[in-house]
Design an enzyme around this catalytic site. Structure first.
Site, short mmCIF file in Angstrom:
data_model
loop_
_atom_site.label_atom_id
_atom_site.label_comp_id
_atom_site.label_asym_id
_atom_site.label_seq_id
_atom_site.Cartn_x
_atom_site.Cartn_y
_atom_site.Cartn_z
N GLU A 119 0.79 -1.22 0.00
CA GLU A 119 0.00 0.00 0.00
C GLU A 119 0.83 1.28 0.00
O GLU A 119 0.36 2.31 -0.48
CB GLU A 119 -0.93 0.00 1.23
CG GLU A 119 -1.98 -1.09 1.22
CD GLU A 119 -2.98 -0.91 0.08
OE1 GLU A 119 -3.50 0.21 -0.09
OE2 GLU A 119 -3.21 -1.88 -0.65
N SER A 490 -46.34 -23.79 47.44
CA SER A 490 -45.86 -24.09 48.78
C SER A 490 -44.36 -23.88 48.96
O SER A 490 -43.86 -23.95 50.09
CB SER A 490 -46.21 -25.54 49.14
OG SER A 490 -47.62 -25.68 49.24
#
Length: 879
Positions: A119, A490
């Site tokens: 690049e 319960s």
């Protein structure tokens, strides 16, 4: 004498120098040219000045519009947040864009060299703009690229400026000028390494990957430091066109571009020609990244962590802040808990409902050639990953399925064929779900309609070790552990009895177990019988509703409600007696935390899924609290009192108020102080623990304790009309709660109580969870005396406080006070009990055809033993 002609000269000072008829003098040579040049120069100067003014104006305008580069000094790209299990395995990732930030000093040189050579080979020598490259690109564009996109000459610095600051891909002269100006300015304020770090971490490389680290995982399923030169070159080939050079989509183009990058690396001097030629021989074999997380069966856990992160930090920071989230997930237990809950739900479904038929039917199915037709059938969302879609072959006993792209055949289990025959006999072409067996046969499967949930957490810290929010996360992401509000039945009762223990009532205290009838409210025991005077131990062990009601009435519902709310079991609670039987709403997680509070000696436990959260720099942002680390003086071993029960004495909850001088030879040691508030005293909670141990050993929870050789305690829970089945229980160090029910409440069926439906699932989970833990007993706190006594039904061992007489029952002041004068407001009959619920005990055929009996007709001590029914027992707790 020779006559010479000569031209007379005008003497100095004479008159007219020229006579009549003389020619005028010529102007100076080149004057006309000089005038032309002067005009041209003037125009040129004006033009230059105008151009300069225009250029300066344009430059000033461009500079004024430039963004600041100062933000790049501390630039941190949005990166993936990671969630880890307790063993530091990566469990899941949160991200809008897949980015993994890697500091420049951790990026391998071969990766940096590959990108620079491709690049911007002059990266370390130019000042932000490479004018030689611009000139070369300009000549190429003029003479060799007619009609094609201009050849670029942007440096890495310019690319960073474009992506990070300008955020524009528009090809224009203004943008290129801004890009160049920013690049030169960046070079003045940032180091080359910082610019390269920003570039390599921010560049898009296709396949959803931003930055080289994410790309290495996406294409090669490797970390950066394991890439070779060819793989690094493959990544460097992508910026030019991430799509066109994607090795998954265009392998030939990707390989050609990779080889070109290797040649460029040779030109840059970072590779030798021999190395490059050798790397070119390497085949380009990308490997699809194995997606990190969620780990198998951890979706419920991971999703709950994600919700908490978003609630705490917001969507953007949770998904892009690079958070490192360390959780309490025990992955092995999570997988096991998921499997065992699945098995429990399948067992219930098989017993309570028949085969509901195939997914669809494929016509013209033969013994061969069925693969293509089956391959086009979409599996349902709730199908488990170990199941397979299969087609019934001619004859109805064999099936075919596809396993990893290979067609397979097997025989259905004979029991499954018989099960299906009762409702929907199998036919050739039926598409069904099967689970391949090791023997080569296939087991018929169907997705249960019933749902369930389970959670396991550490008793002392509240760390959630495993959580299963339902049958299938892919079918429904609704988490029934944290989001479903259900009646606990319960399983609420231990908190009524805990409130009684806090009032100084002992486990051997007797309350009357006889019919109560207040207006339209006719509560009953599950068995429809009455025991007369009954100890609290027996009442909790066998879940006696009528005793619980009398205890709650004696205490006052405000005391019961305060206990439940402080325990975190409910957020709010009406002060009506049916609430004491579980006619309130809670979640599985809330119940687990409340039960952990009892097992933890009364210190309130808050469930936590996250141990700590760190930012990308490793700084701790959040950490689970509740404890403070300090020091304490420890006496020499010879001066320590011996433990009577073999258990290690626990660290005291708080230092002594007025500590005496430590013995000679004492040393300073770390000490952990529990700073959490308390729900009840350690003595009261231990009394409840001992009573709940007998719930499993000799009571309604017997099925939950089968085969467990460790001290465990727990309680069943069944809500009105068998809509909810619970089992909540714990050992000295872990607590597990299991719930089973339908999302839209409906009866689970006759006698489908918590002990029968949820208890066996709890049993199997706890056996696995306890297998890897040391055997512990519940520690007896100071001020408690263990005593064995006859309850009238069994011989029990309970804990008694110093002012209590073991096994005795004393007449309490106002014993049973208020039970005779309760009104509809006290019972909630005007707000809580629906007509259908209050009539269920009297109407035959309700809830599965159970036949009820008229309440209120038995006398104290009279035993009624009809078959257990689904009738209105107490509006809330049944068993």
């Amino acid at each position: 004498m020779t006559r010479r002609s000569f031209r007379s000269r005008n003497p100095r000072g004479s008159g007219n120098p020229q006579g009549p008829g003389a020619t005028p003098p010529r102007p100076p040579r080149f004057r006309r040219y000089r005038q032309s040049l002067a005009i041209i120069a003037g125009v040129g100067l004006v033009g230059i000045a105008g151009a300069g003014v225009l250029g300066w104006t344009t430059y000033a305008k461009l500079v004024a519009d430039l963004p600041s580069v100062d933000s790049l000094r501390a630039y941190q790209p949005p990166t993936v947040s990671r969630i880890y299990a307790a063993d530091d395995r990566l469990m899941a990732e949160l991200a809008n864009e897949r980015r993994i930030f890697v500091p420049i000093n951790a990026i391998p040189e071969r990766v940096k060299n590959a990108f620079i050579a491709t690049e911007d080979h002059n990266f370390y020598t130019h000042g932000g703009v490479d004018f030689m490259a611009i000139g070369r690109a300009g000549l190429t564009d003029i003479f060799a690229r007619h009609g094609r996109r201009p050849l670029g000459a942007s440096t890495i610095t310019q690319q960073v400026a474009k992506v990070m600051l300008l955020n524009s891909n528009v090809l224009s002269f203004d943008r290129k000028i801004k890009e160049a100006l920013l690049a030169m300015k960046m070079e003045q304020v940032l180091s080359k390494d910082k610019i390269l770090e920003i570039y390599l971490n921010g560049i898009y490389l296709g396949n959803g990957a931003y930055g080289v680290a994410a790309a290495a995982q996406s294409y090669f399923n490797k970390p950066l430091d394991q890439l070779d030169d060819a793989e690094a070159a493959s990544l460097a080939a992508l910026p030019k066109s991430p799509t066109n050079y994607n090795p998954f989509l265009h392998p030939q183009a990707a390989m050609g571009r990779r080889n070109l990058v290797l040649d460029l690396m040779v030109e840059a001097g970072v590779l030798t020609r021999q190395q490059a030629d050798q790397e070119k021989q390497e085949p380009l074999v990308p490997q699809q990244k194995q997606r990190f997380g969620p780990l198998p069966d951890s979706e419920w856990f991971g999703e709950e962590v994600r919700r908490q992160l978003i609630a705490q930090y917001g969507q953007e920071r949770a998904a892009q802040g690079g958070l490192e989230v360390h959780t309490s997930l025990d992955q092995s237990l999570q997988v096991t808990e998921t499997r065992l809950l699945h098995e429990g739900l399948m067992n219930y479904d098989r017993v309570h409902s028949g085969w509901r038929g195939p997914l669809r039917n494929l016509s013209d199915i033969q013994d061969d050639g069925w693969e293509s037709a089956l391959d086009h059938v979409t599996p349902p969302g709730g199908m488990l990953r170990e199941w397979r879609l299969a087609v019934v072959l001619p004859g109805g006993t064999h099936v075919g399925w596809i396993e990893e792209g290979t067609a397979r055949k097997g025989t259905l289990l004979a029991t499954d064929i018989a099960w299906a025959r009762r409702m929907h006999p199998l036919r050739a072409g039926d598409v069904i779900m099967i689970e391949p067996q090791e023997s080569g046969s296939a087991a018929l499967r169907q997705i249960p309609q019933v749902e369930g949930a389970a959670v396991t957490l550490d008793v002392h810290t509240g760390r959630v070790l495993a959580m299963v929010g339902g049958w299938s996360f892919h079918e429904s992401q609704f988490n029934r552990v944290t989001q479903a509000l259900r009646q606990p039945g319960s399983s609420f009762k231990p908190f009524v009895y805990l409130a009684a223990m806090e009032k100084g009532i002992s486990p051997s205290e007797r309350f009357d177990d006889s019919p109560i009838s207040y207006g339209d409210w006719h509560p009953q025991n599950y068995e429809h019988d009455n025991w007369g005077p009954t100890t609290l131990h027996d009442a909790l062990r066998e879940s006696r509703n009528l005793v619980t009601i009398r205890v709650a009435a004696h205490l006052g519902m405000k005391a019961v409600a305060d206990t439940a709310i402080r325990a975190g079991l409910v957020a709010q609670m009406p002060h009506v007696l049916p609430a004491a039987l579980g006619a309130v709403e809670t979640t599985v997680m809330r119940e687990a935390a409340a039960y952990a509070t009892i097992a933890n000696g009364g210190h309130i436990v808050t469930p936590t899924l996250v141990d700590d959260i760190q930012d990308r720099a490793g700084s701790v942002l959040w950490q689970a609290g509740g404890f403070r680390l300090g020091t304490a003086m420890q006496a020499p071993p010879s001066e320590q009192p011996a433990s009577t029960d073999g258990a290690t004495p626990p660290v005291p909850a708080a230092p002594p108020v007025a500590p005496a001088a430590p013995p000679l030879g004492s040393v300073s040691v770390p000490a952990l102080t529990d700073t959490r508030p308390t729900l009840a005293s350690e003595q009261s909670t231990f009394q409840i623990v001992k009573m709940m141990q007998d719930v499993i050993a000799h009571g309604t929870g017997r099925m939950a304790g089968v085969g467990i050789d460790r001290p465990v305690a727990g309680k069943t829970g069944t809500s009105q009309d068998f809509h909810d089945a619970w089992f909540a229980g714990f050992s000295p160090d872990i607590v597990t709660v299991v719930w089973v029910g339908f999302d839209t409440p409906q009866t689970l069926g006759r006698n489908s109580d918590g002990g029968r439906v949820a208890g066996p699932i709890w049993n199997r989970i706890m056996k696995v969870a306890l297998a890897s833990r040391p055997k512990l007993d519940f520690r007896v706190p100071e001020g408690i005396t263990l005593a064995s006594y006859d309850t009238g039904r069994i011989t029990a061992v309970d804990g008694f406080k110093t002012d209590q007489v073991p096994g005795a029952s004393v007449e309490l002041h106002g014993f049973g006070a208020g039970t005779e004068a309760l009104t509809a407001a006290d019972t909630g009959a005007d707000t809580v009990i629906s007509d259908s619920e209050s009539d269920m005990a009297q109407t035959p055929g309700q809830a599965g055809g159970a036949v009820g009996t008229t309440p209120g007709t038995a006398t104290p001590g009279q035993v009624q033993k009809p078959a257990p029914s689904d009738g209105d027992i107490g509006v809330g707790g049944l068993y």
